[in-house]
Design an enzyme around this catalytic site. Structure first.
Site, PDB file in Angstrom:
ATOM      1  N   ASN A  69      18.461 -28.622 -17.230  1.00 32.63           N
ATOM      2  CA  ASN A  69      17.852 -27.355 -16.851  1.00 32.63           C
ATOM      3  C   ASN A  69      18.234 -26.269 -17.851  1.00 32.63           C
ATOM      4  OD1 ASN A  69      20.398 -27.832 -15.617  1.00 32.63           O
ATOM      5  ND2 ASN A  69      20.077 -26.243 -14.088  1.00 32.63           N
ATOM      6  N   GLU A  95      18.042 -22.269 -17.919  1.00 29.11           N
ATOM      7  CA  GLU A  95      17.767 -21.076 -17.112  1.00 29.11           C
ATOM      8  C   GLU A  95      17.441 -19.877 -17.982  1.00 29.11           C
ATOM      9  OE1 GLU A  95      21.038 -20.764 -14.310  1.00 29.11           O
ATOM     10  OE2 GLU A  95      20.219 -22.460 -13.154  1.00 29.11           O
ATOM     11  N   CYS A  99      13.249 -26.804 -15.396  1.00 24.57           N
ATOM     12  CA  CYS A  99      14.072 -27.843 -14.769  1.00 24.57           C
ATOM     13  C   CYS A  99      14.332 -28.996 -15.740  1.00 24.57           C
ATOM     14  CB  CYS A  99      13.366 -28.413 -13.548  1.00 24.57           C
ATOM     15  SG  CYS A  99      13.257 -27.312 -12.138  1.00 24.57           S
ATOM     16  N   GLU A 109      13.913 -32.196 -15.307  1.00 26.06           N
ATOM     17  CA  GLU A 109      12.863 -33.208 -15.346  1.00 26.06           C
ATOM     18  C   GLU A 109      11.749 -32.809 -16.306  1.00 26.06           C
ATOM     19  OE1 GLU A 109      14.279 -31.705 -12.804  1.00 26.06           O
ATOM     20  OE2 GLU A 109      14.040 -32.806 -10.936  1.00 26.06           O
ATOM     21  N   CYS A 152      12.299 -30.998  -7.706  1.00 25.24           N
ATOM     22  CA  CYS A 152      11.624 -29.890  -7.022  1.00 25.24           C
ATOM     23  C   CYS A 152      10.110 -30.133  -6.990  1.00 25.24           C
ATOM     24  CB  CYS A 152      11.947 -28.559  -7.702  1.00 25.24           C
ATOM     25  SG  CYS A 152      10.954 -28.220  -9.172  1.00 25.24           S
ATOM     26  N   CYS A 187       8.233 -29.993 -10.373  1.00 21.09           N
ATOM     27  CA  CYS A 187       8.478 -31.180 -11.202  1.00 21.09           C
ATOM     28  C   CYS A 187       7.746 -32.396 -10.654  1.00 21.09           C
ATOM     29  CB  CYS A 187       9.976 -31.445 -11.315  1.00 21.09           C
ATOM     30  SG  CYS A 187      10.783 -30.217 -12.360  1.00 21.09           S
TER      31      CYS A 187
HETATM   32  N1  THU Z   1      16.690 -27.640 -11.019  1.00 18.28           N
HETATM   33  C1  THU Z   1      16.321 -28.682 -11.824  1.00 18.28           C
HETATM   34  O1  THU Z   1      16.676 -28.713 -13.017  1.00 18.28           O
HETATM   35  N2  THU Z   1      15.563 -29.678 -11.296  1.00 18.28           N
HETATM   36  C2  THU Z   1      15.137 -29.713 -10.006  1.00 18.28           C
HETATM   37  O2  THU Z   1      14.340 -30.559  -9.650  1.00 18.28           O
HETATM   38  C3  THU Z   1      15.682 -28.751  -9.037  1.00 18.28           C
HETATM   39  C4  THU Z   1      16.295 -27.530  -9.629  1.00 18.28           C
HETATM   40  C5  THU Z   1      17.506 -26.557 -11.583  1.00 18.28           C
HETATM   41  C6  THU Z   1      16.778 -25.261 -11.736  1.00 18.28           C
HETATM   42  C7  THU Z   1      17.918 -24.263 -11.741  1.00 18.28           C
HETATM   43  O3  THU Z   1      18.398 -24.141 -13.059  1.00 18.28           O
HETATM   44  C8  THU Z   1      18.996 -24.926 -10.904  1.00 18.28           C
HETATM   45  O4  THU Z   1      18.587 -26.278 -10.728  1.00 18.28           O
HETATM   46  C9  THU Z   1      19.195 -24.307  -9.547  1.00 18.28           C
HETATM   47  O5  THU Z   1      18.028 -24.210  -8.850  1.00 18.28           O
END
Ligand code: THU
Length: 132
Positions: free
Chosen positions: A41, A43, A52, A54, A86, A89
């Site tokens: 991820n 941010e 994310c 994925e 999520c 994704c």
């Molecule tokens: N996140 C992912 O990388 N993949 C997911 O499927 C769920 C959420 C990350 C996004 C954010 O940086 C952190 O998790 C918290 O939500």
């Protein structure tokens, strides 16, 4: 292969840029030619611009010319409360991956690995308007 993908995802999760949530996520996507594509991820101070793990993995594979995939592993959270992909994704994966594709998910540590499919995670997926 399941364990190899989980291990690869755990390794790349260390690279997550997650200064706002401090929630590390890693993904390892297996292409049908046997290559493994990694993502974490990333941010952003504008939270909605976060990418994310994925999608990072998938977009990297797509940019390298890969189009067919046979499995993905996602790691985040704990053994008791692991991250699963999520909704965004799930939808983005469904553009390129079959509903039968295995999805493995697990915590950053621990022995439990959950196995499901993209179709179980995203039943009745939207696959496009009929533009004919
Ligand atoms: N996140 C992912 O990388 N993949 C997911 O499927 C769920 C959420 C990350 C996004 C954010 O940086 C952190 O998790 C918290 O939500």
């Amino acid at each position: 292969m399941k364990q190899k993908l989980i291990s690869a995802a755990r390794e790349v999760a260390k690279n997550a840029y997650c200064k706002y949530s401090n929630y590390h996520v890693g993904a390892a996507l297996l292409a049908d030619d046997g290559t493994i594509w990694l993502g974490c991820n990333v941010e952003n101070s504008s939270f909605g611009a976060t990418n994310c793990a994925e999608r990072t993995a998938l977009f990297s594979a797509i940019a390298a010319g890969k189009r067919k995939f046979s499995a993905i592993a996602v790691v985040g959270g704990t053994d008791a409360e692991p991250a699963s992909p999520c909704g965004i994704c799930r939808q983005v994966l469904s553009e390129f991956c079959s509903s039968e594709m295995p999805v493995y998910f697990a915590g950053l540590e621990g022995d439990t690995i959950h196995t499901t499919t993209l179709g179980e995670l995203l039943p009745l997926a939207f696959s496009g308007a009929n533009l004919e």
